[in-house]
Design a protein around this motif. Sequence first.
Motif, PDB file in Angstrom:
ATOM      1  N   ARG A 133       0.822  -1.209   0.000  1.00 21.98           N
ATOM      2  CA  ARG A 133       0.000   0.000   0.000  1.00 21.98           C
ATOM      3  C   ARG A 133       0.860   1.264   0.000  1.00 21.98           C
ATOM      4  O   ARG A 133       0.464   2.297  -0.511  1.00 21.98           O
ATOM      5  N   HIS A 134       2.086   1.163   0.552  1.00 23.74           N
ATOM      6  CA  HIS A 134       2.982   2.317   0.615  1.00 23.74           C
ATOM      7  C   HIS A 134       4.132   2.180  -0.386  1.00 23.74           C
ATOM      8  O   HIS A 134       5.209   2.760  -0.203  1.00 23.74           O
ATOM      9  N   ASP A 135       3.901   1.428  -1.456  1.00 24.51           N
ATOM     10  CA  ASP A 135       4.864   1.273  -2.552  1.00 24.51           C
ATOM     11  C   ASP A 135       6.263   0.881  -2.080  1.00 24.51           C
ATOM     12  O   ASP A 135       7.262   1.360  -2.597  1.00 24.51           O
ATOM     13  N   GLY A 136       6.327   0.006  -1.068  1.00 20.37           N
ATOM     14  CA  GLY A 136       7.604  -0.489  -0.573  1.00 20.37           C
ATOM     15  C   GLY A 136       8.343   0.447   0.359  1.00 20.37           C
ATOM     16  O   GLY A 136       9.457   0.133   0.782  1.00 20.37           O
ATOM     17  N   ASN A 137       7.767   1.595   0.697  1.00 23.07           N
ATOM     18  CA  ASN A 137       8.423   2.551   1.588  1.00 23.07           C
ATOM     19  C   ASN A 137       8.322   2.040   3.029  1.00 23.07           C
ATOM     20  O   ASN A 137       7.260   2.068   3.642  1.00 23.07           O
ATOM     21  N   VAL A 138       9.453   1.576   3.555  1.00 22.14           N
ATOM     22  CA  VAL A 138       9.480   0.965   4.885  1.00 22.14           C
ATOM     23  C   VAL A 138       9.118   1.969   5.971  1.00 22.14           C
ATOM     24  O   VAL A 138       8.379   1.642   6.904  1.00 22.14           O
ATOM     25  N   SER A 139       9.606   3.183   5.859  1.00 23.05           N
ATOM     26  CA  SER A 139       9.314   4.195   6.884  1.00 23.05           C
ATOM     27  C   SER A 139       7.817   4.494   6.961  1.00 23.05           C
ATOM     28  O   SER A 139       7.251   4.558   8.058  1.00 23.05           O
TER      29      SER A 139
END
Length: 72
Positions: free
Chosen positions: A43-49
């Motif tokens: 859902r956050h396009d792979g953005n871990v933060s």
Amino acid sequence: MSAGPVVHAADLGLRMPTGNTSRLEEMSLDEVERHLIQRTLSRHDGNVSQAAKALGLSRSAMYRRLQKHGLE
């Protein structure tokens, strides 16, 4: 979080589309955690933060969970 000895998806605030709830309830807690992390990362396009923030985790806690589940 659970009223009884079994933790259900609803106890964790998880919602799945109708038809998949029985599958979620058959999963172990580790499997549910892995699934939730994967969906949140997607859902956050792979953005871990951003995913960590959405899950209420610190970035370091998120990385520990990613490593635990082999998602790194």
